[in-house]
Write an enzyme that holds these catalytic residues in place. Structure first.
Site, PDB file in Angstrom:
ATOM      1  N   GLU A 264      79.436  33.878 -90.329  1.00 36.65           N
ATOM      2  CA  GLU A 264      79.873  33.437 -91.983  1.00 36.65           C
ATOM      3  C   GLU A 264      80.638  34.689 -92.633  1.00 36.65           C
ATOM      4  O   GLU A 264      79.254  35.685 -93.141  1.00 36.65           O
ATOM      5  CB  GLU A 264      79.200  32.575 -92.302  1.00 36.65           C
ATOM      6  N   LYS A 396      60.457  22.280 -84.962  1.00 33.76           N
ATOM      7  CA  LYS A 396      62.087  22.110 -84.830  1.00 33.76           C
ATOM      8  C   LYS A 396      62.805  20.942 -85.414  1.00 33.76           C
ATOM      9  O   LYS A 396      63.349  20.665 -84.353  1.00 33.76           O
ATOM     10  CB  LYS A 396      62.547  22.541 -83.622  1.00 33.76           C
ATOM     11  N   ASP A 472      63.816  32.485 -82.313  1.00 32.46           N
ATOM     12  CA  ASP A 472      64.096  31.212 -81.696  1.00 32.46           C
ATOM     13  C   ASP A 472      64.373  30.404 -82.777  1.00 32.46           C
ATOM     14  O   ASP A 472      64.416  29.702 -83.811  1.00 32.46           O
ATOM     15  CB  ASP A 472      63.042  30.365 -81.200  1.00 32.46           C
ATOM     16  N   HIS A 570      85.143  33.936-101.096  1.00 31.66           N
ATOM     17  CA  HIS A 570      85.243  32.770 -99.214  1.00 31.66           C
ATOM     18  C   HIS A 570      86.718  32.825 -98.933  1.00 31.66           C
ATOM     19  O   HIS A 570      86.865  33.614 -98.039  1.00 31.66           O
ATOM     20  CB  HIS A 570      84.769  31.105 -99.553  1.00 31.66           C
TER      21      HIS A 570
END
Length: 587
Positions: A264, A396, A472, A570
């Site tokens: 990004e 998660k 992770d 952006h």
């Protein structure tokens, strides 16, 4: 060149063609094994020797017990006893040779047991001399033939596309077997004994089976041995993610250059601006509130009353020491902290929390929980273990239990940004930041029914640091739980900014942290491997760095929103390459 002949940029390892017709099974199993000489299959041979060993042991013990009872000297033996002794020696030698050698090799060579990964990495780091391993790795990685500047100017940029090299005749036989379904994709490493070659053959087989090209996916320059049995199964290449640096982040009196892996635009630049604002204001401070990984098995009883009895037993303080002793046997670093239970009818959910040293600790806590369940089965034989994880952990997944109780490392990070820095660096003012934070991060998130999402973009920074340091990435879900607070202080001249993150799940040993790139990023932060002096301190420091980076990212993005800079930045960075291949339209 036809698609079926595509392979890696380098020729596969040349292998001498077979003279016996190129049978695939002979190719895959060309190395002779000791078990090939056995007259029976291996499992039957093992069964015979196990039965023989315990049978003769029982026979000899029985005979010797009778001799002792009748005062007969033990050294006087008959023919049956001689045969039994010889059979005992033979079976013992066989079992020792079969299982004992493997045990010795498991000590001499690194284990691929995922359950033991954390403890083994802790031990290696603890036994090495200070900085010795890090210095050797840096010497290898930094050995350049030309200065950095010269390399940037003179050396061509490596291309992603790879040269097409035909597979060898032997590899062609294996690829054909894979395509025809005779050889499973997952078995190539074990049968070939060469992880790089297995990946190349799997890649070529996949291209032929799907009819799709993988030319843009790199294969070369990666250590496939390092991921075997630990990080990724059935590899066909690796994905490139650029790593940027934000900083220096001045946190608790020390400066850190924070690696961030992301695709990004603006993210690293924005976080870097936040780091600058923090440094100019004297730095941020952090507090570690809690450190404990959790696992919550679910068990079932015939009645709710019986489930409640186990709940009361587990929550009884007098029983905790016994349970902790059973739990802590699983690892040198696992230490049980608490057990909290919840009942749903006749089902009981037990949430174990424990410290795990410098490992993230999922495997470690799971082993400890299994030990306790085995122990409880003696007093509660009617307990039916449904699953080692019952989602009351919760791993998660966004869950209120993690938001309230915490999981992994719970950290608060704060800073007071001076009004001058707000105006000159962040290009906004204190009043606008405080108002925007209240209406966006607090009220807006409440209107959306957010769970742990009372922030601007904490997951952006958490994901980038996780990818760079080998964490992770799926645990970004709960690790990004964050509430951002902003309050005017010093009569409204300055602003107090804080992030509270109750469940940052990180480790510096095990998993992806041992890969070369991720290990280098951990080394940059000074948290590589296990801490020899204080177990767990490296992982705790990494958690505070994550929180400090989130603080910088929140501060910069909120300022951009308050100043109306978000769209412009952006458009400048994210879309810089969007029109490279678009032809100009003439009027």
């Amino acid at each position: 060149m036809e698609l079926g002949r595509r392979s890696s940029s380098k020729a596969l390892a040349p292998v001498k063609p077979m003279k016996m017709g190129g049978v695939v099974d002979d190719i895959l199993k060309k190395d002779p094994k000791a078990s090939d000489a056995l007259p029976l299959p291996l499992y039957l041979t093992n069964g015979v020797f196990f039965t023989l060993f315990f049978s003769v042991v029982y026979f000899l013990i029985t005979r010797w017990r009778e001799k002792i009872r009748h005062s007969t000297p033990l050294h006087i033996v008959d023919l049956s006893e001689i045969i039994a002794i010889l059979a005992l020696v033979a079976s013992f030698i066989y079992l020792l040779g079969f299982f004992g050698i493997d045990f010795v090799q498991s000590i001499l060579r690194p284990s691929t047991d995922v359950w033991a990964a954390e403890d083994e990495d802790q031990s290696i780091a603890a036994n090495a001399g200070p900085q010795k391993l890090d210095e050797e790795a840096l010497l290898k990685e930094d050995s350049r033939k030309v200065p950095c500047g010269a390399a940037l100017v003179d050396c061509p940029i490596p291309q992603v596309s790879q040269a097409i090299t035909p597979p060898t005749e032997e590899d062609e036989e294996i690829i054909k077997s894979v395509v025809e379904g005779k050889t499973p994709l997952y078995s190539l490493e074990s049968k070939l004994g060469d992880c790089k070659r297995a990946a190349a053959i799997r890649r070529e087989s996949l291209q032929r089976m799907t009819g799709k090209s993988l030319d843009g996916l790199p294969l070369e320059n990666f250590d496939y041995e390092s991921i075997l049995g630990q990080c990724c199964e059935m590899p066909v290449g690796y994905v490139q993610i650029p790593v940027g640096i934000a900083g220096p982040l001045l946190l608790d009196g020390r400066e850190y250059m924070v690696p961030m892996a992301t695709t990004e635009g603006c993210l690293v630049a924005s976080t870097n601006r936040g780091c600058k604002a923090i440094q100019l204001s004297g730095g941020a401070n952090s507090v570690l509130l809690r450190d404990g990984m959790t696992r919550a098995p679910v068990v079932r009883f015939a009645t709710a009353r019986r489930a409640a009895q186990l709940k009361f037993f587990l929550e009884e303080p007098a029983n905790f020491d016994t349970l902790a002793m059973i739990f802590n046997r699983s690892s040198r670093f696992a230490r049980l902290q608490s057990i909290k239970c919840a009942i749903a009818g006749k089902n009981l959910y037990m949430r174990f929390s424990c410290s795990t040293g410098d490992a993230m600790g999922m495997n470690m806590v799971s082993k400890g929980v299994q030990n306790v369940l085995d122990f409880l089965q003696n007093d509660f034989p009617d307990m039916d273990v449904i699953g080692i994880s019952g989602n009351f952990c919760s791993d998660k997944k966004p869950a209120a239990v993690n938001w309230i109780e915490g999981r992994g490392k719970s950290v608060v990070c704060e800073v007071i940004i001076s009004g001058d820095v707000v105006r000159k660096v962040l290009k906004t003012n204190v009043e606008a930041l405080v108002e925007l934070n209240m209406l966006k991060n607090l009220v807006g998130s409440a209107m959306a029914g957010a769970l742990g999402g009372f922030n601007a973009h904490a997951s952006n920074i958490v994901s980038a640091v996780f990818l760079a340091t080998g964490q992770d990435p799926a645990q970004n879900v709960e690790s990004s739980h964050c509430i951002t607070m902003m309050e005017a202080v010093n009569d409204g001249k300055d602003i107090h900014v804080s992030v509270t993150m109750p469940s940052i799940e990180v480790g510096t040993v095990g998993g992806g942290t041992q890969l070369a790139s991720q290990s280098a990023c951990l080394n940059l932060l000074g948290v590589k491997g296990a801490n020899r002096e204080a177990a767990g301190s490296n992982a705790r420091l990494l958690a505070t760095i994550v929180a400090g980076s989130v603080l910088a990212g929140e501060l910069s993005l909120m300022s951009a929103l308050a100043a109306g800079q978000l769209v412009n930045s952006h458009m400048k960075y994210n879309r810089a390459g969007a029109t490279k291949d678009v032809p100009k339209i003439s009027s």
